[in-house]
Design a protein around this motif. Structure first.
Motif, short mmCIF file in Angstrom:
data_model
loop_
_atom_site.label_atom_id
_atom_site.label_comp_id
_atom_site.label_asym_id
_atom_site.label_seq_id
_atom_site.Cartn_x
_atom_site.Cartn_y
_atom_site.Cartn_z
N GLU A 160 4.98 38.81 39.79
CA GLU A 160 4.90 38.19 38.47
C GLU A 160 3.50 38.35 37.85
OE1 GLU A 160 5.71 34.03 38.68
OE2 GLU A 160 5.85 33.78 36.52
N SER A 161 2.46 38.03 38.62
CA SER A 161 1.11 38.04 38.04
C SER A 161 0.69 39.46 37.71
CB SER A 161 0.12 37.37 38.98
OG SER A 161 0.04 38.10 40.18
N MET A 162 1.12 40.41 38.52
CA MET A 162 0.80 41.82 38.29
C MET A 162 1.47 42.31 37.00
SD MET A 162 -0.86 44.35 39.65
CE MET A 162 -0.93 46.13 39.41
N VAL A 163 2.76 41.99 36.86
CA VAL A 163 3.49 42.37 35.65
C VAL A 163 2.82 41.72 34.43
CG1 VAL A 163 5.70 42.24 34.44
CG2 VAL A 163 5.67 42.68 36.90
N ALA A 164 2.51 40.43 34.56
CA ALA A 164 1.92 39.69 33.44
C ALA A 164 0.61 40.33 33.00
CB ALA A 164 1.67 38.23 33.85
N GLU A 165 -0.18 40.79 33.95
CA GLU A 165 -1.45 41.41 33.64
C GLU A 165 -1.25 42.71 32.86
OE1 GLU A 165 -4.58 40.80 36.81
OE2 GLU A 165 -4.59 42.99 36.66
N ARG A 166 -0.27 43.50 33.32
CA ARG A 166 -0.03 44.79 32.66
C ARG A 166 0.46 44.64 31.23
NH1 ARG A 166 3.50 48.77 36.28
NH2 ARG A 166 2.91 50.18 34.59
N ILE A 167 1.23 43.57 30.97
CA ILE A 167 1.84 43.48 29.64
C ILE A 167 1.18 42.43 28.75
CG2 ILE A 167 4.06 44.26 30.57
CD1 ILE A 167 5.12 41.44 30.30
N GLU A 168 -0.02 41.99 29.14
CA GLU A 168 -0.68 40.89 28.42
C GLU A 168 -0.85 41.19 26.92
OE1 GLU A 168 -4.44 39.74 30.05
OE2 GLU A 168 -4.57 37.95 28.78
N ALA A 169 -1.37 42.37 26.60
CA ALA A 169 -1.62 42.72 25.20
C ALA A 169 -0.30 42.78 24.42
CB ALA A 169 -2.34 44.07 25.11
N TRP A 170 0.70 43.38 25.04
CA TRP A 170 2.02 43.47 24.41
C TRP A 170 2.58 42.06 24.15
CZ3 TRP A 170 6.62 41.64 26.53
CH2 TRP A 170 7.79 42.02 25.87
N GLU A 171 2.44 41.18 25.15
CA GLU A 171 2.96 39.82 25.04
C GLU A 171 2.28 39.06 23.89
OE1 GLU A 171 2.90 37.64 28.76
OE2 GLU A 171 3.58 35.80 27.81
N ASN A 172 0.96 39.24 23.77
CA ASN A 172 0.22 38.54 22.71
C ASN A 172 0.61 39.03 21.32
OD1 ASN A 172 -1.12 36.97 24.57
ND2 ASN A 172 -2.86 38.39 24.74
N ASN A 173 1.16 40.23 21.24
CA ASN A 173 1.56 40.78 19.94
C ASN A 173 3.01 40.53 19.56
OD1 ASN A 173 -0.83 41.81 18.91
ND2 ASN A 173 -0.71 43.63 20.22
N LEU A 174 3.75 39.80 20.42
CA LEU A 174 5.15 39.52 20.08
C LEU A 174 5.25 38.68 18.82
CD1 LEU A 174 6.76 38.58 23.55
CD2 LEU A 174 7.38 40.54 22.11
N PRO A 175 6.22 38.95 17.94
CA PRO A 175 6.38 38.10 16.75
C PRO A 175 6.72 36.66 17.15
CG PRO A 175 8.21 39.65 16.96
CD PRO A 175 7.21 40.03 17.99
#
Lengths: 429, 429
Positions: free
Chosen positions: A202-217
């Motif tokens: 979970e934490s590894m996935v979260a790290e990789r997609i952090e920027a994408w997650e912050n840009n979600l509408p």
């Protein structure tokens, strides 16, 4: 249920799920129906406000109905519909709605057919009574059993009563209730999309997609649903315009795939490991066989629980005795004597021989000690060897799955299917 | 909780079990904690009035507390106690009891020890906050984790908050709550007795025992717990004198056995058909093997889920392909071509060959169409042949188990085990 004004997306429909049965209140059975119903409602934009388990007592049921009246839009009730006299939901329905029971001819014919064909006897009085329904109710025809579902409305609240038998309940939810709610009631649109990832935490996935997650509408929510060895990501978009939601979800899934495409293995929410593996095998025209010692046939049982498994599953040898290992699987008694039956060598031989014997492309073999006891000098409780024969090679791994027995078996089954999935995926990439 | 007057058996202690968590309300996880707690309370004579699942919302929790205040004697709450920000039970407790959070030194030392020893890092702010508890609460020390249990009282109702992690919850229930309730509160006696029956449906059993049921004393309640192919009957006696209850239950079970002794197979609440059959085989020193087509290994999986099954289970051939039937089981391709793979003849050959191949005393074979589709001219969905080879003979029966797939498999498995059980019992009698 209030008919919602168009585009009034803030007006959420609320439901309460009620389970009736003393057996739940004394802890004899666990209620799994409410979770199934909640999931089905969530998918169509209806929020479950509460889940409630109450007793088979008429006054208790009446009090509950009164309390829920106009507090929520929808009440879904399971249980209390069988033919014996501890089942009283139907009579309570009549009281609550000031109604009388009448015989439903379609239900009577159906009950008669089931009893005569399945039980090979004429129907009795109790069976006949199953065809009685409140005169004002809309009958939800239960193809899977004898107790019909019932749909009643009072003021602003719809009350739906369903049998407690899980596959009957599931049938009525999927085939009757959800389509009816979708057709007759306007709900805010909800678009869910699950992305299955495999092999990173979970934490590894979260790290990789952090920027994408912050840009979600703002109207798309992300949830992490971690399980051993895999993480499901769930996107939930809510709003008034379905096309806008779907487009936004599609675009964000595409941009996600550009980042973690290497670990994405599927997009279907309900996809279990046995379904994923089955699809992979079917797509590639490959077949599977298993040789199961400590897992006792559970891998075969899971694989064959999927419709269409006969297209890719050749069968299993559940070798719970040395007779089965020696005479059926053709393992040499010397190999067993030399390495012990719980060993990498025996697991490997089981996989190789089963692959050949059942003419399969892949073969899984398990041998281990699921407990609860172990003999001196033998494998301790929890030790399991899993071998996987592929078209090219044989892989063998040793695990210690701890205890109790149930956990050892479950973990071994999951690990074996995971090894298979990875092996097939490696071939595909 | 009202301290009960001696022998005041009508004054029932009532509890409501509350689960807090959005993940339950969207059907993502199933609440198994409530069942565990209810069972523990039931054993010490405390009746669970309701189970309730609510959201992580502070106002929702407060409203629930207010509603339960003085309605029940005991409220047990699980969930909402972890270190992350969506966990708010503790703060809500403070609001509801007009209390403040204070640091508990014993809990802080325990949390520090767990974090430093297990996670090998110093504790952070979130960990420290776990040691904060309402000043008026009695702390239930959680040896299994970082979140303590809390016991608070307001007017006539005790509120107990427990962490949602199952093994932490179980530890606190078993080691703290049950002993405290037993020591501090007087409760009525409860005597349960389960009677397992096989082979007749709920309505048929109900018809046979109607007169007996009507004559039960008022303090004994009867419940029917049906499952495919079997019905569990449960007697529950409540009262002030344990000996009186036990005697009445014993006598009524004896008079029940005089009526339906032919279908009673056991009296142990947790006794399943696979346990019953396993005991019969073990007692008689007999062995079993299975050849499973449509049941896909599920019979083997159930048999081997019981510890000690290796003493009487030889193994299974899950013959999901003709390769498995012909090459492993030695069924002649001509027999299959002549009668179809789903036929009495093939079932019989499967059972006979498996019995010989695995050197077993009994062999079960299943072949059928579990669905969802059938081919023209072939067995329709739901048709299953079950063969049982015994030391003396071979029995073959045809069934139609309807649909869906899950039900066909479950019914076939149960029917097969039932046929085996009856065959062994006939030998015994």
């Amino acid at each position: 249920m209030r008919p919602l004004k168009k585009n009034n997306i803030n007006n959420r429909m609320k439901a309460t799920i009620v389970t009736i049965g003393d057996e739940i209140l004394i802890g004899q059975i666990v209620d799994t129906n409410s979770g199934y119903i909640a999931k089905a409602l969530d998918k169509i934009g209806i929020q479950t406000h509460e889940m409630l388990s109450i007793s088979d007592d008429k006054q208790h049921i009446l009090d509950t109905f009164t309390k829920l009246q106009n507090q929520v839009d929808l009440v879904i009730i399971t249980g209390g519909l069988g033919p014996t006299k501890d089942d009283i939901t139907k009579k309570t329905f009549c009281d609550y709605f000031e109604d009388v029971l009448v015989e439903d001819q379609a239900v009577l014919a159906h009950v008669t057919e089931i009893i005569e064909n399945f039980y090979k006897r004429p129907i009795n009085q109790l069976n006949k009574e199953q065809a009685l329904v409140p005169s004002k109710c809309e009958v939800l025809f239960n193809k899977m059993g004898t107790a019909p579902g019932m749909w009643m409305k009072k003021e602003n609240t719809v009350f739906v009563s369903l049998p407690g038998v899980p596959y009957e309940m599931k049938y009525l939810v999927d085939q009757e209730i959800v389509p009816k709610l979708v057709k007759e009631y306007q709900r805010p649109h909800i678009v869910h999309q699950t992305i299955l990832t495999y092999g990173q935490g979970e934490s590894m996935v979260a790290e990789r997609i952090e920027a994408w997650e912050n840009n979600l509408p703002h109207f798309i929510k992300l949830a992490y649903l971690p399980a051993p060895g895999r993480v499901r990501l769930r996107l939930t978009a809510r709003g008034g315009n379905k096309e806008v939601l779907e487009k936004a979800v599609r675009e964000n899934v595409a941009s996600l795939a550009a980042i973690i495409g290497d670990i994405i293995v599927g997009f279907d929410e309900d996809e279990t490991i046995e379904v994923v593996v089955g699809k992979l095998l079917a797509t590639q025209g490959k077949t599977l066989a298993t040789a199961e010692s400590c897992t006792g046939g559970k891998i075969a049982q899971m694989i064959t629980s999927v419709a269409g498994a006969s297209g890719y599953f050749k069968g299993s040898i559940v070798s719970y005795s040395n007779t089965a290992k020696v005479d059926v699987l053709g393992i040499s008694p010397e190999l067993i004597a030399q390495h012990d039956v719980v060993s990498a060598e025996v697991a490997q031989a089981m996989a190789v021989n089963t692959k050949r014997l059942l003419q399969a492309d892949y073969a899984i073999a398990t041998t281990g000690n699921a407990g609860p006891t172990s003999e001196p000098g033998k494998a301790e409780v929890g030790v399991v060897f899993i071998a996987l024969a592929t078209p090219e090679t044989v892989l063998v791994s040793e695990f210690n799955f701890g205890q109790p027995r149930e956990k050892v078996i479950d973990r071994a089954v999951n690990k074996a299917l995971e090894m298979l999935q990875q092996a097939i995926l490696r071939k595909t990439v």
